[in-house]
Design a protein around this motif. Structure first.
Motif, PDB file in Angstrom:
ATOM      1  N   GLU A   1      15.383  -5.045  -6.040  1.00 29.85           N
ATOM      2  CA  GLU A   1      15.958  -5.222  -4.712  1.00 29.85           C
ATOM      3  C   GLU A   1      15.007  -4.752  -3.608  1.00 29.85           C
ATOM      4  OE1 GLU A   1      19.756  -3.377  -4.408  1.00 29.85           O
ATOM      5  OE2 GLU A   1      20.703  -4.670  -5.893  1.00 29.85           O
ATOM      6  N   ASN A   2      15.069  -5.459  -2.485  1.00 32.90           N
ATOM      7  CA  ASN A   2      14.365  -5.064  -1.259  1.00 32.90           C
ATOM      8  C   ASN A   2      12.867  -4.901  -1.455  1.00 32.90           C
ATOM      9  OD1 ASN A   2      16.844  -4.919   0.221  1.00 32.90           O
ATOM     10  ND2 ASN A   2      17.218  -2.907  -0.718  1.00 32.90           N
ATOM     11  N   ALA A   3      12.288  -5.754  -2.291  1.00 31.71           N
ATOM     12  CA  ALA A   3      10.843  -5.691  -2.534  1.00 31.71           C
ATOM     13  C   ALA A   3      10.274  -7.102  -2.545  1.00 31.71           C
ATOM     14  CB  ALA A   3      10.551  -4.985  -3.847  1.00 31.71           C
ATOM     15  N   GLY A   4      10.629  -7.879  -1.513  1.00 26.75           N
ATOM     16  CA  GLY A   4      10.277  -9.293  -1.496  1.00 26.75           C
ATOM     17  C   GLY A   4       8.925  -9.622  -0.894  1.00 26.75           C
ATOM     18  N   TYR A   5       7.996  -8.694  -0.927  1.00 24.14           N
ATOM     19  CA  TYR A   5       6.691  -8.934  -0.314  1.00 24.14           C
ATOM     20  C   TYR A   5       5.880  -9.946  -1.113  1.00 24.14           C
ATOM     21  CZ  TYR A   5       5.877  -5.176  -3.714  1.00 24.14           C
ATOM     22  OH  TYR A   5       5.883  -4.404  -4.849  1.00 24.14           O
ATOM     23  N   GLY A   6       4.978 -10.623  -0.403  1.00 24.29           N
ATOM     24  CA  GLY A   6       4.105 -11.609  -1.035  1.00 24.29           C
ATOM     25  C   GLY A   6       3.423 -12.449   0.020  1.00 24.29           C
ATOM     26  N   GLY A   7       2.275 -13.015  -0.313  1.00 27.71           N
ATOM     27  CA  GLY A   7       1.551 -13.818   0.669  1.00 27.71           C
ATOM     28  C   GLY A   7       0.854 -12.942   1.695  1.00 27.71           C
ATOM     29  N   LEU A   8       0.808 -13.412   2.948  1.00 22.53           N
ATOM     30  CA  LEU A   8       0.193 -12.652   4.029  1.00 22.53           C
ATOM     31  C   LEU A   8       0.916 -11.319   4.191  1.00 22.53           C
ATOM     32  CD1 LEU A   8      -1.834 -12.609   6.424  1.00 22.53           C
ATOM     33  CD2 LEU A   8      -0.023 -13.620   7.819  1.00 22.53           C
ATOM     34  N   PHE A   9       0.165 -10.206   4.256  1.00 23.78           N
ATOM     35  CA  PHE A   9       0.774  -8.876   4.257  1.00 23.78           C
ATOM     36  C   PHE A   9       0.026  -8.001   5.253  1.00 23.78           C
ATOM     37  CE2 PHE A   9       1.539  -4.571   2.823  1.00 23.78           C
ATOM     38  CZ  PHE A   9       2.802  -4.580   2.266  1.00 23.78           C
ATOM     39  N   TRP A  10       0.752  -7.479   6.250  1.00 25.27           N
ATOM     40  CA  TRP A  10       0.171  -6.556   7.231  1.00 25.27           C
ATOM     41  C   TRP A  10       0.787  -5.185   7.056  1.00 25.27           C
ATOM     42  CZ3 TRP A  10       2.953  -4.032  11.188  1.00 25.27           C
ATOM     43  CH2 TRP A  10       2.180  -3.296  12.101  1.00 25.27           C
ATOM     44  N   ARG A  11      -0.072  -4.172   6.969  1.00 22.95           N
ATOM     45  CA  ARG A  11       0.400  -2.790   6.968  1.00 22.95           C
ATOM     46  C   ARG A  11      -0.200  -2.093   8.173  1.00 22.95           C
ATOM     47  NH1 ARG A  11       1.088   1.637   2.102  1.00 22.95           N
ATOM     48  NH2 ARG A  11       1.576   3.407   3.452  1.00 22.95           N
ATOM     49  N   GLY A  12       0.683  -1.585   9.042  1.00 26.78           N
ATOM     50  CA  GLY A  12       0.239  -0.984  10.278  1.00 26.78           C
ATOM     51  C   GLY A  12      -0.241   0.446  10.116  1.00 26.78           C
ATOM     52  N   PRO A  13      -0.809   1.009  11.167  1.00 26.09           N
ATOM     53  CA  PRO A  13      -1.281   2.392  11.123  1.00 26.09           C
ATOM     54  C   PRO A  13      -0.129   3.377  11.049  1.00 26.09           C
ATOM     55  CG  PRO A  13      -1.417   1.544  13.354  1.00 26.09           C
ATOM     56  CD  PRO A  13      -1.020   0.385  12.481  1.00 26.09           C
ATOM     57  N   ARG A  14      -0.442   4.611  10.698  1.00 21.74           N
ATOM     58  CA  ARG A  14       0.570   5.662  10.568  1.00 21.74           C
ATOM     59  C   ARG A  14       1.415   5.795  11.822  1.00 21.74           C
ATOM     60  NH1 ARG A  14       1.528   9.753  12.912  1.00 21.74           N
ATOM     61  NH2 ARG A  14      -0.401   9.516  14.112  1.00 21.74           N
ATOM     62  N   SER A  15       0.773   5.666  12.997  1.00 24.40           N
ATOM     63  CA  SER A  15       1.486   5.880  14.253  1.00 24.40           C
ATOM     64  C   SER A  15       2.540   4.816  14.530  1.00 24.40           C
ATOM     65  CB  SER A  15       0.487   5.922  15.416  1.00 24.40           C
ATOM     66  OG  SER A  15      -0.206   4.696  15.530  1.00 24.40           O
ATOM     67  N   PHE A  16       2.493   3.684  13.820  1.00 22.11           N
ATOM     68  CA  PHE A  16       3.494   2.635  14.016  1.00 22.11           C
ATOM     69  C   PHE A  16       4.776   2.893  13.227  1.00 22.11           C
ATOM     70  CE2 PHE A  16       1.759  -1.437  15.996  1.00 22.11           C
ATOM     71  CZ  PHE A  16       0.843  -0.756  16.776  1.00 22.11           C
ATOM     72  N   THR A  17       4.786   3.911  12.381  1.00 24.70           N
ATOM     73  CA  THR A  17       5.993   4.235  11.620  1.00 24.70           C
ATOM     74  C   THR A  17       7.160   4.484  12.575  1.00 24.70           C
ATOM     75  OG1 THR A  17       4.656   5.243   9.880  1.00 24.70           O
ATOM     76  CG2 THR A  17       6.994   5.806   9.914  1.00 24.70           C
TER      77      THR A  17
END
Length: 221
Positions: free
Chosen positions: A84-100
Protein backbone atom coordinates in the motif's frame (compact mmCIF):
# COMPACT_ATOMS: atom_id res chain seq x y z
CA UNK A 1 24.32 8.87 -14.32
CA UNK A 2 23.53 11.36 -17.09
CA UNK A 3 24.67 14.95 -16.53
CA UNK A 4 22.21 17.00 -18.54
CA UNK A 5 23.12 20.44 -17.19
CA UNK A 6 26.60 20.65 -18.69
CA UNK A 7 25.29 19.84 -22.18
CA UNK A 8 22.23 22.06 -21.95
CA UNK A 9 24.17 25.18 -21.11
CA UNK A 10 27.04 24.72 -23.58
CA UNK A 11 24.91 25.57 -26.60
CA UNK A 12 23.75 28.98 -27.71
CA UNK A 13 20.18 29.94 -27.06
CA UNK A 14 17.75 29.93 -29.97
CA UNK A 15 15.00 32.40 -29.12
CA UNK A 16 13.88 31.51 -25.62
CA UNK A 17 14.82 27.83 -25.86
CA UNK A 18 18.08 26.04 -25.21
CA UNK A 19 19.02 23.39 -27.78
CA UNK A 20 17.39 20.01 -27.31
CA UNK A 21 19.79 17.35 -26.10
CA UNK A 22 19.40 13.69 -26.88
CA UNK A 23 20.91 11.01 -24.67
CA UNK A 24 21.03 7.37 -25.55
CA UNK A 25 20.44 4.80 -26.26
CA UNK A 26 20.61 3.74 -22.63
CA UNK A 27 20.59 -0.01 -22.03
CA UNK A 28 18.74 -1.91 -19.32
CA UNK A 29 20.89 -4.93 -18.46
CA UNK A 30 20.01 -7.60 -15.92
CA UNK A 31 22.36 -8.86 -13.22
CA UNK A 32 22.95 -11.88 -15.45
CA UNK A 33 24.17 -9.57 -18.22
CA UNK A 34 21.13 -9.89 -20.49
CA UNK A 35 20.01 -6.85 -22.50
CA UNK A 36 16.27 -6.35 -21.93
CA UNK A 37 15.47 -2.75 -22.92
CA UNK A 38 16.92 0.03 -25.04
CA UNK A 39 15.93 3.57 -24.08
CA UNK A 40 16.35 7.04 -25.56
CA UNK A 41 15.89 10.22 -23.52
CA UNK A 42 15.54 13.80 -24.67
CA UNK A 43 15.74 17.04 -22.71
CA UNK A 44 15.01 20.66 -23.58
CA UNK A 45 14.91 23.87 -21.52
CA UNK A 46 12.69 26.91 -22.14
CA UNK A 47 12.13 30.15 -20.28
CA UNK A 48 8.44 30.96 -19.79
CA UNK A 49 7.59 34.57 -20.56
CA UNK A 50 6.23 36.85 -17.87
CA UNK A 51 7.09 39.74 -15.61
CA UNK A 52 10.72 39.66 -14.38
CA UNK A 53 9.71 38.51 -10.88
CA UNK A 54 7.28 35.92 -12.25
CA UNK A 55 9.40 34.17 -14.86
CA UNK A 56 10.10 30.48 -14.65
CA UNK A 57 11.99 27.90 -16.63
CA UNK A 58 10.73 24.57 -17.91
CA UNK A 59 12.53 21.30 -18.40
CA UNK A 60 10.75 19.03 -20.90
CA UNK A 61 11.71 15.39 -20.67
CA UNK A 62 10.72 12.57 -22.98
CA UNK A 63 11.67 8.91 -22.91
CA UNK A 64 11.07 6.08 -25.32
CA UNK A 65 12.06 2.52 -24.53
CA UNK A 66 11.79 -0.75 -26.46
CA UNK A 67 11.62 -4.32 -25.20
CA UNK A 68 14.45 -6.20 -26.93
CA UNK A 69 14.48 -9.17 -24.53
CA UNK A 70 12.34 -11.46 -26.67
CA UNK A 71 9.96 -12.04 -23.73
CA UNK A 72 7.19 -10.23 -21.86
CA UNK A 73 8.34 -7.83 -19.12
CA UNK A 74 5.81 -6.96 -16.42
CA UNK A 75 6.05 -3.28 -15.38
CA UNK A 76 4.56 -2.34 -12.01
CA UNK A 77 5.10 -0.41 -8.79
CA UNK A 78 5.27 -1.94 -5.30
CA UNK A 79 1.61 -0.94 -4.86
CA UNK A 80 0.66 -2.82 -8.04
CA UNK A 81 2.30 -5.82 -6.35
CA UNK A 82 0.37 -5.47 -3.08
CA UNK A 83 2.26 -2.89 -0.99
CA UNK A 84 0.00 0.00 0.00
CA UNK A 85 0.92 3.63 -0.66
CA UNK A 86 4.10 2.79 -2.56
CA UNK A 87 3.06 3.48 -6.14
CA UNK A 88 6.25 5.18 -7.29
CA UNK A 89 7.70 4.52 -10.73
CA UNK A 90 8.88 6.30 -13.85
CA UNK A 91 9.99 9.92 -13.48
CA UNK A 92 10.87 10.49 -9.80
CA UNK A 93 11.80 13.76 -8.06
CA UNK A 94 13.08 13.89 -4.50
CA UNK A 95 13.36 17.38 -3.08
CA UNK A 96 15.89 18.79 -0.62
CA UNK A 97 15.55 18.36 3.14
CA UNK A 98 14.18 21.89 3.52
CA UNK A 99 11.15 21.02 1.35
CA UNK A 100 9.90 18.50 3.92
CA UNK A 101 6.41 19.51 5.02
CA UNK A 102 5.84 21.59 1.90
CA UNK A 103 2.54 22.25 0.14
CA UNK A 104 1.12 20.20 -2.73
CA UNK A 105 -1.23 21.70 -5.31
CA UNK A 106 -3.51 20.13 -7.90
CA UNK A 107 -6.30 21.78 -9.92
CA UNK A 108 -8.58 23.54 -7.45
CA UNK A 109 -7.06 22.05 -4.30
CA UNK A 110 -4.17 22.16 -1.82
CA UNK A 111 -3.06 19.13 0.18
CA UNK A 112 -0.19 16.87 1.15
CA UNK A 113 0.19 13.14 1.62
CA UNK A 114 -3.59 12.82 1.24
CA UNK A 115 -3.15 13.43 -2.50
CA UNK A 116 -1.09 10.28 -2.94
CA UNK A 117 -2.60 8.13 -5.72
CA UNK A 118 -4.81 10.84 -7.18
CA UNK A 119 -5.26 11.29 -10.95
CA UNK A 120 -4.85 14.79 -12.38
CA UNK A 121 -3.04 16.35 -15.35
CA UNK A 122 -0.51 18.17 -13.14
CA UNK A 123 0.81 18.39 -9.59
CA UNK A 124 2.87 21.14 -7.94
CA UNK A 125 5.10 21.11 -4.87
CA UNK A 126 6.15 24.26 -3.01
CA UNK A 127 8.77 24.34 -0.27
CA UNK A 128 11.25 26.57 1.53
CA UNK A 129 14.90 26.83 0.59
CA UNK A 130 17.76 26.58 3.04
CA UNK A 131 19.65 29.78 3.81
CA UNK A 132 17.49 32.85 3.26
CA UNK A 133 14.32 30.76 3.50
CA UNK A 134 12.64 31.85 0.30
CA UNK A 135 10.10 29.61 -1.39
CA UNK A 136 10.20 27.78 -4.71
CA UNK A 137 7.52 25.90 -6.65
CA UNK A 138 7.94 22.97 -9.00
CA UNK A 139 5.05 22.05 -11.29
CA UNK A 140 5.05 18.56 -12.82
CA UNK A 141 2.91 18.27 -15.93
CA UNK A 142 1.73 15.02 -17.52
CA UNK A 143 1.67 15.27 -21.31
CA UNK A 144 -1.75 14.87 -22.97
CA UNK A 145 0.05 12.55 -25.39
CA UNK A 146 0.71 9.98 -22.66
CA UNK A 147 -1.77 7.12 -22.43
CA UNK A 148 -2.79 4.93 -19.50
CA UNK A 149 -4.95 1.84 -19.34
CA UNK A 150 -8.53 2.83 -18.53
CA UNK A 151 -7.72 6.42 -17.52
CA UNK A 152 -6.97 9.83 -19.01
CA UNK A 153 -4.31 11.00 -16.54
CA UNK A 154 -1.45 9.46 -14.61
CA UNK A 155 -1.63 8.57 -10.93
CA UNK A 156 0.67 10.62 -8.71
CA UNK A 157 2.93 9.35 -5.97
CA UNK A 158 3.63 12.18 -3.52
CA UNK A 159 5.17 12.52 -0.06
CA UNK A 160 5.57 15.65 2.09
CA UNK A 161 5.78 14.61 5.75
CA UNK A 162 8.87 12.38 5.77
CA UNK A 163 10.57 13.84 2.70
CA UNK A 164 9.57 15.68 -0.46
CA UNK A 165 8.76 13.36 -3.38
CA UNK A 166 6.70 13.64 -6.57
CA UNK A 167 6.40 10.90 -9.19
CA UNK A 168 3.94 10.70 -12.11
CA UNK A 169 3.68 6.91 -12.04
CA UNK A 170 2.33 5.08 -15.13
CA UNK A 171 2.10 1.79 -13.21
CA UNK A 172 0.98 3.03 -9.79
CA UNK A 173 -1.89 0.60 -9.28
CA UNK A 174 -1.97 -1.43 -12.50
CA UNK A 175 0.72 -3.64 -14.00
CA UNK A 176 1.53 -3.36 -17.69
CA UNK A 177 2.78 -6.27 -19.79
CA UNK A 178 5.61 -4.89 -21.92
CA UNK A 179 5.61 -7.17 -24.97
CA UNK A 180 8.65 -8.09 -27.12
CA UNK A 181 9.35 -5.38 -29.67
CA UNK A 182 6.84 -2.99 -28.06
CA UNK A 183 7.80 0.66 -27.67
CA UNK A 184 6.62 2.77 -24.72
CA UNK A 185 6.92 6.56 -24.75
CA UNK A 186 6.25 9.15 -22.05
CA UNK A 187 6.72 12.91 -21.91
CA UNK A 188 6.60 15.41 -19.04
CA UNK A 189 7.30 19.06 -18.27
CA UNK A 190 8.78 20.28 -15.00
CA UNK A 191 8.39 24.01 -14.33
CA UNK A 192 10.75 25.57 -11.77
CA UNK A 193 9.67 28.92 -10.34
CA UNK A 194 10.53 31.30 -7.54
CA UNK A 195 7.99 31.94 -4.77
CA UNK A 196 5.07 29.86 -3.54
CA UNK A 197 2.71 30.08 -6.52
CA UNK A 198 -0.29 28.48 -4.80
CA UNK A 199 -3.07 26.67 -6.63
CA UNK A 200 -3.89 29.42 -9.13
CA UNK A 201 -0.30 30.32 -9.95
CA UNK A 202 0.70 26.68 -10.33
CA UNK A 203 -2.18 26.11 -12.74
CA UNK A 204 -1.05 29.06 -14.84
CA UNK A 205 2.46 27.61 -15.05
CA UNK A 206 1.10 24.19 -15.97
CA UNK A 207 -1.02 25.65 -18.75
CA UNK A 208 1.92 27.67 -20.09
CA UNK A 209 4.09 24.55 -20.28
CA UNK A 210 1.53 22.61 -22.34
CA UNK A 211 2.60 24.44 -25.49
CA UNK A 212 6.00 22.77 -25.13
CA UNK A 213 4.72 19.22 -24.70
CA UNK A 214 4.39 17.37 -27.96
CA UNK A 215 6.32 20.09 -29.77
CA UNK A 216 9.38 19.39 -31.87
CA UNK A 217 11.59 20.88 -29.16
CA UNK A 218 10.15 18.75 -26.40
CA UNK A 219 10.15 15.57 -28.44
CA UNK A 220 13.60 16.18 -29.85
CA UNK A 221 12.46 15.60 -33.42
Amino acid sequence: MIDITSDLYKGKRSGSAFPTRRHGPARWITQAGELWVREERRFAVDVLDGEPDERAWTLTYSTSFTNVSGSDIVMGSPTANGRENAGYGGLFWRGPRSFTGGSVYIPGREGGDDLNGIRFPWMAFSGRRDGEGGASTLVFVDSPNNSYAGAENTEWFVRTGIFAVVSPSPYYSTELTFEPGQRLSYEYAVVIADLDRGVEGSEQLAEASLQLLGSSAAAGR
